[in-house]
Motif scaffolding. Structure first.
Motif, PDB file in Angstrom:
ATOM      1  N   ALA A 432      19.021 -22.568 -41.348  1.00  0.00           N
ATOM      2  CA  ALA A 432      18.176 -22.513 -39.721  1.00  0.00           C
ATOM      3  C   ALA A 432      19.310 -21.933 -38.926  1.00  0.00           C
ATOM      4  N   GLU A 433      20.415 -22.559 -38.900  1.00  0.00           N
ATOM      5  CA  GLU A 433      21.506 -21.885 -38.024  1.00  0.00           C
ATOM      6  C   GLU A 433      21.836 -20.433 -38.108  1.00  0.00           C
ATOM      7  N   LEU A 434      22.074 -20.106 -39.581  1.00  0.00           N
ATOM      8  CA  LEU A 434      22.446 -18.792 -40.018  1.00  0.00           C
ATOM      9  C   LEU A 434      21.405 -17.940 -39.327  1.00  0.00           C
ATOM     10  N   LYS A 435      20.218 -18.283 -39.760  1.00  0.00           N
ATOM     11  CA  LYS A 435      18.728 -17.303 -39.398  1.00  0.00           C
ATOM     12  C   LYS A 435      18.719 -16.881 -37.826  1.00  0.00           C
ATOM     13  N   LYS A 436      19.261 -18.021 -37.031  1.00  0.00           N
ATOM     14  CA  LYS A 436      19.314 -17.720 -35.778  1.00  0.00           C
ATOM     15  C   LYS A 436      20.350 -16.744 -35.506  1.00  0.00           C
ATOM     16  N   LEU A 437      21.389 -17.168 -36.004  1.00  0.00           N
ATOM     17  CA  LEU A 437      22.497 -16.364 -35.725  1.00  0.00           C
ATOM     18  C   LEU A 437      22.383 -14.805 -35.997  1.00  0.00           C
ATOM     19  N   ILE A 438      21.732 -14.562 -37.199  1.00  0.00           N
ATOM     20  CA  ILE A 438      21.281 -13.154 -37.825  1.00  0.00           C
ATOM     21  C   ILE A 438      20.515 -12.536 -36.550  1.00  0.00           C
ATOM     22  N   ALA A 439      19.499 -13.397 -36.106  1.00  0.00           N
ATOM     23  CA  ALA A 439      18.483 -12.646 -35.224  1.00  0.00           C
ATOM     24  C   ALA A 439      19.223 -12.242 -34.035  1.00  0.00           C
ATOM     25  N   GLU A 440      20.109 -13.215 -33.546  1.00  0.00           N
ATOM     26  CA  GLU A 440      20.859 -12.625 -32.415  1.00  0.00           C
ATOM     27  C   GLU A 440      21.877 -11.567 -32.519  1.00  0.00           C
ATOM     28  N   THR A 441      22.353 -11.547 -33.591  1.00  0.00           N
ATOM     29  CA  THR A 441      23.317 -10.536 -34.134  1.00  0.00           C
ATOM     30  C   THR A 441      22.643  -9.131 -34.121  1.00  0.00           C
ATOM     31  N   ARG A 442      21.563  -9.119 -34.799  1.00  0.00           N
ATOM     32  CA  ARG A 442      20.777  -8.117 -34.919  1.00  0.00           C
ATOM     33  C   ARG A 442      20.146  -7.489 -33.490  1.00  0.00           C
ATOM     34  N   ALA A 443      19.952  -8.386 -32.510  1.00  0.00           N
ATOM     35  CA  ALA A 443      19.534  -7.888 -31.341  1.00  0.00           C
ATOM     36  C   ALA A 443      20.862  -7.176 -30.508  1.00  0.00           C
ATOM     37  N   ARG A 444      21.841  -8.040 -30.686  1.00  0.00           N
ATOM     38  CA  ARG A 444      22.996  -7.478 -30.217  1.00  0.00           C
ATOM     39  C   ARG A 444      23.381  -5.990 -30.513  1.00  0.00           C
ATOM     40  N   LEU A 445      23.267  -5.907 -31.773  1.00  0.00           N
ATOM     41  CA  LEU A 445      23.427  -4.505 -32.375  1.00  0.00           C
ATOM     42  C   LEU A 445      22.528  -3.436 -31.931  1.00  0.00           C
ATOM     43  N   ASN A 446      21.218  -3.803 -31.690  1.00  0.00           N
ATOM     44  CA  ASN A 446      20.286  -2.861 -31.392  1.00  0.00           C
ATOM     45  C   ASN A 446      20.364  -2.618 -29.672  1.00  0.00           C
ATOM     46  N   GLY A 447      21.358  -3.462 -28.976  1.00  0.00           N
ATOM     47  CA  GLY A 447      21.140  -3.218 -27.686  1.00  0.00           C
ATOM     48  C   GLY A 447      22.287  -2.494 -27.246  1.00  0.00           C
ATOM     49  N   CYS A 448      22.598  -2.271 -26.048  1.00  0.00           N
ATOM     50  CA  CYS A 448      23.831  -1.382 -25.641  1.00  0.00           C
ATOM     51  C   CYS A 448      24.675  -2.261 -24.493  1.00  0.00           C
ATOM     52  N   ILE A 449      25.933  -1.898 -24.652  1.00  0.00           N
ATOM     53  CA  ILE A 449      26.857  -2.373 -23.849  1.00  0.00           C
ATOM     54  C   ILE A 449      26.992  -1.905 -22.363  1.00  0.00           C
ATOM     55  N   PRO A 450      26.851  -2.898 -21.152  1.00  0.00           N
ATOM     56  CA  PRO A 450      26.884  -2.292 -19.826  1.00  0.00           C
ATOM     57  C   PRO A 450      28.059  -1.610 -19.498  1.00  0.00           C
ATOM     58  N   PRO A 451      27.994  -0.358 -18.608  1.00  0.00           N
ATOM     59  CA  PRO A 451      29.274   0.298 -18.322  1.00  0.00           C
ATOM     60  C   PRO A 451      30.319  -0.453 -17.683  1.00  0.00           C
ATOM     61  N   GLU A 452      30.207  -1.377 -17.136  1.00  0.00           N
ATOM     62  CA  GLU A 452      31.200  -2.314 -16.430  1.00  0.00           C
ATOM     63  C   GLU A 452      31.848  -3.125 -17.391  1.00  0.00           C
ATOM     64  N   GLU A 453      31.136  -3.454 -18.599  1.00  0.00           N
ATOM     65  CA  GLU A 453      31.965  -4.093 -19.709  1.00  0.00           C
ATOM     66  C   GLU A 453      32.981  -2.986 -20.579  1.00  0.00           C
ATOM     67  N   ILE A 454      32.293  -2.115 -20.506  1.00  0.00           N
ATOM     68  CA  ILE A 454      33.169  -0.789 -21.352  1.00  0.00           C
ATOM     69  C   ILE A 454      34.564  -0.387 -20.427  1.00  0.00           C
ATOM     70  N   GLN A 455      34.299  -0.611 -19.258  1.00  0.00           N
ATOM     71  CA  GLN A 455      35.606  -0.374 -18.313  1.00  0.00           C
ATOM     72  C   GLN A 455      36.387  -1.331 -18.448  1.00  0.00           C
ATOM     73  N   ARG A 456      36.025  -2.557 -18.334  1.00  0.00           N
ATOM     74  CA  ARG A 456      36.780  -3.907 -18.658  1.00  0.00           C
ATOM     75  C   ARG A 456      37.508  -3.699 -19.993  1.00  0.00           C
ATOM     76  N   ARG A 457      36.950  -3.267 -21.078  1.00  0.00           N
ATOM     77  CA  ARG A 457      37.568  -3.084 -22.218  1.00  0.00           C
ATOM     78  C   ARG A 457      38.537  -2.003 -22.413  1.00  0.00           C
ATOM     79  N   VAL A 458      38.375  -1.019 -21.698  1.00  0.00           N
ATOM     80  CA  VAL A 458      39.344   0.114 -21.456  1.00  0.00           C
ATOM     81  C   VAL A 458      40.630  -0.305 -21.087  1.00  0.00           C
ATOM     82  N   GLN A 459      40.583  -1.246 -20.058  1.00  0.00           N
ATOM     83  CA  GLN A 459      41.820  -1.793 -19.280  1.00  0.00           C
ATOM     84  C   GLN A 459      42.580  -2.510 -20.386  1.00  0.00           C
TER      85      GLN A 459
END
Length: 502
Positions: A432-459
């Protein structure tokens, strides 16, 4: 009518290649030796020698034991192995005993030992019992005894397996004790000086980017040795990096039975370091093991811009060294060209490619992180999220199999009902825990990272870039470089496309 010539059939005869060489086995317990003359070793030896003279046997050796009958043929003492080895090394055909109970008190042990002798075409003769497996009657007896021996062997194997399952259920050690631990009354106990070596291995792998051979070289340079006093090797380091026992987890998978117990014993490394090590292993496998061990800054990162594999992926390039007289030249060569000779680009000077890459990184540092938006960017989350998703899905499939195995074990009687219920409850909760993680991970994979987060990572990447340019050790420099760059597509020594990680 023509008469047919018929061949007369001849009766089958047992083929016996036995020699006349024999050994004797005599045994007394301490009490028997002191109180019973007919059990004494001299008495038994005299009767065995007389039997050999009567039969014309050559008595080569007599094994003497002053111990209980349970120990003579016990595998734990190694006495049986010594006897069998002596038989094989000296072409022995007969084993003579005074009486059967001089071999062992247990008829089971006697039957199993007799079966081992039969496999070697060795006859057992008892001076004062009607047992002689060198005669036709003895052969028949042996066949009957073999049936009983096989039965008892299976019974013993079942008891051993049952004992192992019970120990596994309790999270107690089975088999070889892992380096870093010893076995105490409660199970695994940490060996402090070995545990420090285990921690060092994980640190060198996770934090300093050393490969398994590199770690072995470093441990040997420091004068550290394995538990047996041997030098460290690639395989001994790998065994430690792959063993989840160091996180405090007990795992056992045997003949379809899968048992996993978290927090079973004191961990040597924490779960976070373990996960980082496994992630790094996956990354190194993707980059290529040989490339990681090469003394080339860009090894594992370069892809040929002219060649693709059947799946459409660009073919990797590997470092090569050519020597011409006193000069040494380093090249990066397309693997297609190296193996098939079918590449338009062939190979490129290592110093020129490395110079272009380092110059581009220097330009980014000088002109600020804003310039990276003009470069080719690969969100490293995309790849890491995919890897995590694959790990979660593989684990879920493994749990499905584990549940099936647990049900099969319960039906076979290996698990009782309470243990099966407990095992099923634990597996379904993790599913049950893994199925929840898989659903959340797929949602993250299909989403996009905000520009401010990209700038932070660039730093963060720019800090790694600065450390790269300051680093003189190539192994650590490669680690920083792989934090910054996902891969580099090469079409010529002047035409590179660098894909940065953010």
């Amino acid at each position: 009518m023509a008469r047919r010539n018929r061949k007369k059939s001849t009766p089958l005869k047992a083929i016996d290649n036995r020699t006349n060489r024999a050994i004797g086995i005599v045994r007394v317990s301490t009490a028997e030796q002191a109180n019973e003359e007919r059990y004494s070793i001299p008495h038994q030896k005299a009767h065995i020698a007389e039997e050999c003279r009567r039969r014309g046997f050559e008595l080569i050796h007599i094994f003497e034991f002053v111990q209980s009958g349970a120990k003579v043929l016990s595998r734990s003492t190694g006495e049986q192995e010594k006897i069998l080895k002596f038989i094989e090394d000296n072409n022995i055909s007969y084993v003579i005993v005074h009486e059967l109970d001089r071999l062992a008190r247990s008829m089971t042990d006697t039957l199993l030992f007799t079966d081992e002798l039969a496999k070697r075409n060795v006859a057992l003769v008892s001076v004062h019992d009607p047992v002689d497996t060198s005669t036709p009657q003895g052969i028949m007896q042996m066949q009957i005894l073999a049936v009983f021996a096989e039965y008892f062997r299976k019974q013993l194997a079942g008891k051993v397996m049952g004992s192992m399952i019970e120990r596994a259920r309790e999270g107690k050690p089975l088999g070889k004790t892992p380096y870093g631990y010893t076995i105490g009354p409660q199970g695994f106990e940490v060996v402090p000086h070995e545990a420090e070596v285990v921690k060092k291995i994980f640190r060198l792998y996770v934090e300093q980017n050393l490969g398994m051979r590199g770690i072995a070289v470093e441990l040997n340079r420091l004068g550290l040795r394995t538990r047996k006093g041997n030098q460290w090797s690639h395989s001994t380091v790998r065994d430690i990096l792959e063993n989840e026992v160091y996180t405090g987890c007990f795992l056992w998978d045997k003949d379809g039975l899968n048992i996993s117990i978290e927090n079973n014993h004191t961990p040597i490394i924490n779960r976070e370091i373990w996960e980082k090590a496994q992630t790094r292993r996956n990354t190194k496998n993707k980059l290529g093991g040989r490339a990681q061990n090469q003394n080339f800054l860009l090894s594992g990162l370069l892809k040929c811009g002219h060649c693709t594999d059947p799946e459409g992926n660009h073919v990797s390039m590997a470092g090569r060294t050519n020597r011409k007289g006193k000069y040494c030249y380093k090249y990066y060569r397309c693997n297609n060209y190296a193996s098939k000779g079918t590449c338009q680009g062939h190979e490129y000077r290592a110093d020129r490619l490395e110079k272009l890459v380092l110059e581009d990184i220097e330009m980014l540092i000088r002109n600020g992180p804003g310039m990276i938006v003009d470069r080719n960017i690969i969100l490293e989350d995309g790849e890491s999220i995919k890897q995590n998703l694959e790990l979660y899905e593989r684990r879920l499939a493994a749990l499905d199999t584990a549940l099936e195995k647990a049900a099969a074990a319960y039906e076979a009687g290996a698990y009782d009902l309470d243990f099966f219920r407990e095992r099923k409850l634990k597996i379904t909760a993790e599913q049950a825990e893994l199925k929840k993680l898989i659903a959340e991970t797929r949602a993250r994979l299909n989403g996009c990272i905000p520009p401010e987060e990209i700038q932070r990572r660039v730093q963060v990447k720019m800090k790694a870039a600065v450390r790269l340019l300051q680093e003189t050790d190539i192994t650590r420099a490669k680690m920083y470089l792989q934090e910054i760059i996902d891969h580099i597509l090469v079409k010529s020594e002047e035409d590179l496309t660098i894909f940065y990680r953010v």
